[in-house]
Write a protein that holds these residues in place. Structure first.
Motif, mmCIF file in Angstrom:
data_model
loop_
_atom_site.group_PDB
_atom_site.id
_atom_site.type_symbol
_atom_site.label_atom_id
_atom_site.label_comp_id
_atom_site.label_asym_id
_atom_site.label_seq_id
_atom_site.Cartn_x
_atom_site.Cartn_y
_atom_site.Cartn_z
ATOM 1 N N ARG A 41 -5.288 -6.861 3.906
ATOM 2 C CA ARG A 41 -4.361 -7.578 3.034
ATOM 3 C C ARG A 41 -4.413 -9.078 3.315
ATOM 4 N NH1 ARG A 41 1.058 -6.776 1.065
ATOM 5 N NH2 ARG A 41 1.306 -8.550 -0.288
ATOM 6 N N VAL B 178 -4.892 -1.899 7.353
ATOM 7 C CA VAL B 178 -4.377 -2.242 6.025
ATOM 8 C C VAL B 178 -3.890 -3.690 6.012
ATOM 9 C CG1 VAL B 178 -2.463 -1.805 4.429
ATOM 10 C CG2 VAL B 178 -3.821 0.101 5.312
ATOM 11 N N SER C 106 -9.125 -2.820 -2.786
ATOM 12 C CA SER C 106 -8.390 -3.980 -3.310
ATOM 13 C C SER C 106 -9.074 -5.275 -2.907
ATOM 14 C CB SER C 106 -6.961 -4.024 -2.763
ATOM 15 O OG SER C 106 -6.235 -2.958 -3.240
ATOM 16 N N ASN D 191 0.831 -1.196 0.000
ATOM 17 C CA ASN D 191 0.000 0.000 0.000
ATOM 18 C C ASN D 191 0.875 1.259 0.000
ATOM 19 O OD1 ASN D 191 -1.658 2.163 1.124
ATOM 20 N ND2 ASN D 191 -3.187 0.558 1.455
ATOM 21 N N GLU E 224 -7.015 -0.079 0.357
ATOM 22 C CA GLU E 224 -6.834 -1.491 0.654
ATOM 23 C C GLU E 224 -8.184 -2.203 0.680
ATOM 24 O OE1 GLU E 224 -3.426 -2.239 0.924
ATOM 25 O OE2 GLU E 224 -4.238 -4.226 0.467
ATOM 26 N N ALA F 136 -5.466 5.288 2.770
ATOM 27 C CA ALA F 136 -4.691 4.039 2.687
ATOM 28 C C ALA F 136 -5.611 2.864 3.006
ATOM 29 C CB ALA F 136 -3.519 4.078 3.672
#
Lengths: 158, 963
Positions: free
Chosen positions: B263, B259, B314, A76, B311, B307
């Motif tokens: 992930r 984040v 994503s 990121n 994420e 941020a």
């Protein structure tokens, strides 16, 4: 994961380098040279991210120093930008309005702080207090260790 | 010299650094450093034992000198000594030196490991921390060997301090990355997963990094982490900004941890419904927060918040299952496209690229086309423009291809040199893929050459030639267009190549027009000749000889040119040879022979685009592959019939310049490719006029090699030592285990075999079909050197006498050690009557025999499919059906191949997908396959994805032969 972090001055002097993946010295030198050139050539207000080789580079300039991180494709960008900022805050808090000279003369401290903050290319603790506490504890141990010495001895003249 | 703020006392070091800074020149600096090095060396060598403090100071100076970029070849021992000091600061400097300057001196590593071992055992958290940092910093295999067993224990021990746990988690992660084989999964893994529930957020953060990396390789082992991660995330995103105290960063609660958790979730498919509901709530909350007014004006606040948002997006894209969230994500990114922060515009473009490949959001992404085109024109930062190009490429489809290609061409005129080549490739691919009208395609490529000729790689111009040759509806137009383009006084050499080639093939199509009569065409090309490089001139010479055939009326003009000294006595061997041979050819060959030799090029075999391959290589794994796939699927859905022709493409692109002369001695079957300089003389053709004469082709063996010729019939009545491929029979055994492997008038060989995991047993039956004894009957199984290391075969000798009408049996025990390519050879020698018989057949022990089928859901399948998206893991083959395309037979063959046949996995019911694991002694290799039949074109596309390139390759070869 972060692959490496570089601190360098506007004049292209490397102030700190931290590699999180084993890299041959020759390659390190080449990469540093190449990347410094790319980043220093960029104008202010440009985007803080760029593609470089197979990595993503995130950088930010603080006064005369560039802080530059190389991360992997899936990482990121924005959080890396803030990782840089948090590191600057840590340095600032420790040295008291940090400047480039602090990092030159106390390079080992800059490394220690970074080590407490980032390990193996991943953030270890994001709390400013925790990191600084660790460093201060170490300093405390250090002060206990030190015995006073004469200036002459320090200069290697004794 | 600034006042040192805290606790330091190494004044000598500060003085030295000051001195260095005051040096006016590089020479002075080196002089000062050498002086210091001499001083330190003498101190280290001196008889007076140094105290810890001095050692620390000198080691630190050495470190400083090293960091300035100078080599340091001593002091390591002193640094290692510092490690065993009881003083923290001395130990710390010692460790720092080792971390920065480690070398693989084994003696030293042993000492270092010893010191680390002591510190790890000290139970002193600061010392343990230093030791763990050192392991993580060096991270070598030796260290992994020494400590990989110890660290998990520290990590999960109940009495370990939080800070040590954090270091241990990341240290283990580092070792796992370098030496995964040395970090075995075990009891500790489940306890690590539960660290996600730890009270200390620092511990959770470090543990999440570790779990994410481990879960990528061992998803099963860590799947309980999904629900834990979701509940942790949920607690964070719903917390008030002060709840998390120091882990709140500029009013954003624990952004780093958020984040990381998001992930981690990207290692898995969407979770079960119960957990999924909670996760969807989290993602919605994050999207909602983006719309709230900021809690602070500081950029740190918005960066941290975004941020997490990026994420989350994503993850939404990764799951690709909630249309609602996908469209919301797209809208959010759309807002960012026009944001005043360059960083956000950059990231929005990047993120949208992946979003464009989801079928739910592709249309939504397309609505932003004008904004993106505008970005291409107005962004001041090349890296942002690059992202815009990528996004245009990703959002391109049939509906907007013309606009996008036009804009890219437009941009190319002023584009930065660094990205020109990539844009050229992209334009070439899009123009080909979405060409409805091939005249548009030809125009586009010629424009590419005109605008950015230097950046047009060989692949691109080979490709246009292949397409023109394969499509007769565009040949006349192409000839006319290149003819016109060549009129320009200065045209790029690549244009001369394309022009020369196309006119050589199709110049006749425009020769009726007096403005482009044969002579004019020739003069036009020849006017460029002298400015071109040797390869281009060689190509033009071939064009000339083709003209001799196309336009007999200018034969003498061409002969004059060929005969001139500058050709016949050219210093370049290749040019001279071509001139001599072409001249000779034009003089002695009859019209018939000329017409045959110089016949129009046959169509190129249709395979994957070489340009695409090049782009993939350039961009590395990732976006390109995925994108292509989805696009292929989408476009074939929309317009199935046009697809084969469009995807129709050639991988190995022979250079038309080099191999035009590459006629091997006829008949050409499996001869190796001709040498690049083409020494094989055309004269051979005339010396042997009875032999089949193939048309003069650009040297590709593909045009000649027919499968019938390659697999010769196995009839071995005479002594022979060639290996009989018996390809037909061999390939039959790929999908079955029993049957007749070989038969002639004398001998029949039957097989019966069984396989389980990496082991197998094969029974070979030799039947004597005659009434006479076979004597000295010796069958031998032969493995090449390569094969021997991967395949273990054990056989027992058989009785050397086989009576007439009798059958003998031989057992082969098989162990697959690692994946392999070739098949072993079975050689049989015996005497029959008075003659010696010798024959060899391939023994059908193929990699797929060690398949274990794996059943999985559609979700799992595509999840894994995506994980294997590295271009090296995928092998694809497009081929003509050799048998009637019957779905039931195909299913039986896939099952016979060994993989599980997965029903209702592929959205298109006509497609077949399979999954399985290849078991070898050393590893297990997961394999996914997908077979897409195209009834109309009577073709298949077969895609294999496995974790190993060679395996994908081999399985694809084997299976391709089956349909």
């Amino acid at each position: 994961m972060m692959r490496f972090m570089l601190l360098f001055s506007r004049q292209g002097k490397l102030r700190l380098q931290k590699w999180y993946l084993a890299t041959a010295d020759k390659d390190k030198k080449k990469m540093v040279r190449e990347l410094m050139q790319v980043v220093l050539a960029r104008k202010p207000k440009m985007c803080s991210f760029l593609e470089w080789r197979d990595l993503k580079v995130v950088y930010k300039r603080y006064a005369s120093l560039y802080f530059c991180c190389a991360i992997e494709g899936q990482d990121n960008e924005l959080i890396t930008l803030e990782l840089i900022h948090r590191y600057v805050e840590l340095l600032d808090k420790y040295f008291g309005s940090v400047c480039e000279l602090d990092i030159i003369f106390n390079f080992e401290k800059a490394y220690f702080i970074l080590d407490e903050f980032v390990m193996g290319g991943e953030i270890q603790d994001t709390s400013k207090k925790s990191v600084l506490k660790a460093i201060e504890q170490a300093d405390l141990l250090q002060e206990e260790d030190e015995s006073p010495r004469s200036v002459l001895e320090e200069m290697g003249l004794a | 010299m600034p006042a040192v703020s805290k606790g330091d006392g190494m004044r000598g070091l500060a003085v030295f650094i000051s001195d260095i800074r005051n040096c006016k020149s590089k020479e002075a600096e080196i002089k000062r450093i050498n002086k210091e090095l001499a001083n330190i060396r003498s101190k280290f060598k001196g008889d007076k034992a140094l105290d810890g403090y001095s050692k620390k100071k000198y080691v630190c100076k050495l470190l400083f000198i090293f960091l300035l970029g100078h080599d340091i070849d001593f002091g390591h021992m002193e640094a290692v000594n510092l490690l065993s000091s009881n003083r923290y600061t001395e130990k710390q400097i010692g460790y720092l030196f080792i971390s920065v300057l480690v070398n693989s001196n084994s003696e030293l590593i042993r000492l270092i490991n010893n010191a680390i071992k002591n510190d790890l055992a000290s139970r002193n958290p600061t010392f343990m921390g230093l030791a763990l940092h050192c392991i993580a910093n060096v991270g070598s295999r030796e260290m992994a060997e020494a400590f990989a067993g110890e660290i998990p224990k520290i990590l999960v021990a109940g009495d370990t301090m939080d800070s040590v746990k954090q270091s241990a988690a990341l240290c283990l992660l580092r070792l796992y990355r370098t030496s995964p084989d040395l970090v075995p999964m075990g009891d500790w893994t489940s306890r690590v997963v539960h660290l996600l529930n730890d009270q200390h957020l620092g511990v959770v953060t470090a543990a999440t990094s570790l779990i994410t990396t481990l879960a990528q390789k061992n998803p099963e082992e860590f799947k309980t982490s999904v629900s834990l991660a979701v509940s942790r995330l949920s607690r964070i995103v719903t917390s008030a900004s002060t709840d998390l105290q120091d882990y709140t960063y500029y009013f954003v609660p624990a952004p780093w941890l958020s984040v990381k958790l998001l992930r981690l979730l990207q290692c898995y498919p969407p979770p079960d419904p119960a957990v999924r509901g909670r996760l969807t709530e989290c993602l919605e909350t994050i999207l909602n927060k983006a719309q709230e007014p900021p809690k602070s004006k500081k950029v740190q606040h918005s960066n941290a918040k975004n941020a997490v948002l990026f994420e989350a997006i994503s993850l939404i894209i990764h799951h690709d299952s909630e249309p609602n969230l996908l469209v919301r994500a797209c809208n959010q990114l759309g807002q960012f496209l026009q944001h005043r922060e360059t960083n956000l515009r950059y990231l929005a473009l990047e993120s949208m690229c992946t979003l464009a490949s989801s079928e739910f959001s592709h249309e939504a992404v397309k609505t932003h086309i004008e904004t993106v085109i505008n970005a291409l024109k107005t962004e001041r930062d090349v890296s942002v423009r690059q992202r815009a190009v990528d996004l245009l490429y990703a959002m391109c489809d049939r509906s907007n291809a013309q606009q996008i290609v036009a804009e890219m061409l437009n941009y190319l005129e002023t584009a930065d040199y660094s990205i020109r080549e990539e844009i050229v490739l992209k334009v070439a691919i899009l123009a080909e893929k979405y060409a409805v009208d091939y005249t548009w395609y030809v125009d586009t490529i010629l424009n590419l050459i005109r605008i950015a000729g230097d950046y047009v790689s060989e692949e691109v111009w080979y490709r246009v030639i292949q397409i023109v040759i394969n499509r007769d509806d565009v040949q006349g137009y192409a000839a006319k267009t290149v003819f016109e383009a060549l009129q320009a006084p200065a045209c790029h050499e690549n244009l001369v190549k394309v022009g020369g080639y196309i006119l050589g093939e199709f110049g006749n199509l425009i020769a009726g027009d007096p403005r482009s009569s044969p002579l004019i065409q020739f003069n036009l090309l020849h006017s460029k000749f002298h400015l071109c490089s040797v390869p281009t001139r060689a190509l033009l010479l071939s064009t000339y000889i083709k003209f001799v055939n196309l336009f007999p009326e200018i034969k003498t003009t061409i002969q004059d040119v060929l005969r001139s000294d500058s050709q016949l006595k050219n210093a370049d061997v290749e040019l001279q040879q071509r001139a001599v041979e072409y001249l000779r050819l034009s003089t002695i060959a009859s019209t018939d022979i000329l017409a045959t030799v110089l016949e129009e090029m046959p169509p190129f075999p249709e395979r994957e685009s070489s340009i695409l391959a090049k782009l993939k290589k350039k961009k590395g794994p990732g976006t390109v592959t995925d994108l292509e796939e989805i696009k292929k699927e989408r476009s074939s859905d929309m317009n199935g019939s046009a697809e084969p022709a469009l995807n129709a493409t050639v991988v190995t692109t022979p250079s038309p310049t080099e191999d035009l002369l590459g006629l091997g001695p006829a008949p050409v079957t499996n001869s190796p490719p001709p040498p690049p300089t083409s020494d094989i003389l055309l004269v051979d053709v005339f010396a042997n006029p009875a032999a089949a004469v193939a048309p003069l082709a650009p040297g590709s063996d593909d045009n000649f090699a027919s499968p019938d010729l390659a697999s010769s019939e196995v009839v071995s009545e005479e002594p022979a030592d060639t290996v009989h491929d018996a390809d037909e029979l061999f390939h039959k055994f790929v999908c079955k285990n029993n049957g007749v492997l070989f038969e002639n008038q004398l001998l029949q060989i039957g097989l019966k075999s069984e396989f389980r995991q990496n082991l197998g047993r094969m029974f070979i039956f030799y039947g004597n079909k005659t009434s006479t004894q076979f004597l000295n009957f010796t069958p031998t199984v032969i493995c090449s050197d390569d094969l021997q290391s991967s395949l273990n075969l054990q056989t027992k000798p058989v009785d050397p006498t086989v009576d007439g009408g009798a059958q003998v049996q031989q057992v082969v025990n098989i162990e697959c050690v690692s994946d392999f390519m070739e098949a072993p050879i079975l050689n049989i020698q015996f005497r029959y009557g008075g003659t010696f018989q010798n024959l060899s057949v391939k023994l059908p022990i193929t990699l797929n025999k060690f398949f274990q089928p794996t059943e999985m859901s559609s979700q799992d399948f595509f999840q894994r499919w995506k994980q294997l998206s590295n271009p090296k893991q995928e092998v694809q083959n497009i081929f003509k059906a050799k048998h009637p395309m019957d779905a039931e037979i195909t299913k039986a063959k896939i099952i016979g191949f060994g993989s599980a046949l997965l029903e209702e996995v592929d959205p298109n019911p006509a497609n077949f997908v399979g999954a399985g694991i290849i078991h070898t002694k050393t590893t297990q290799i997961g394999c996914l396959l997908r077979l897409e039949p195209n009834l109309q074109a009577q073709m298949y596309r077969l895609t294999l994805r496995t974790s190993k390139e060679a395996v994908s390759q081999r399985l694809c070869e084997l299976l391709s032969e089956q349909f």
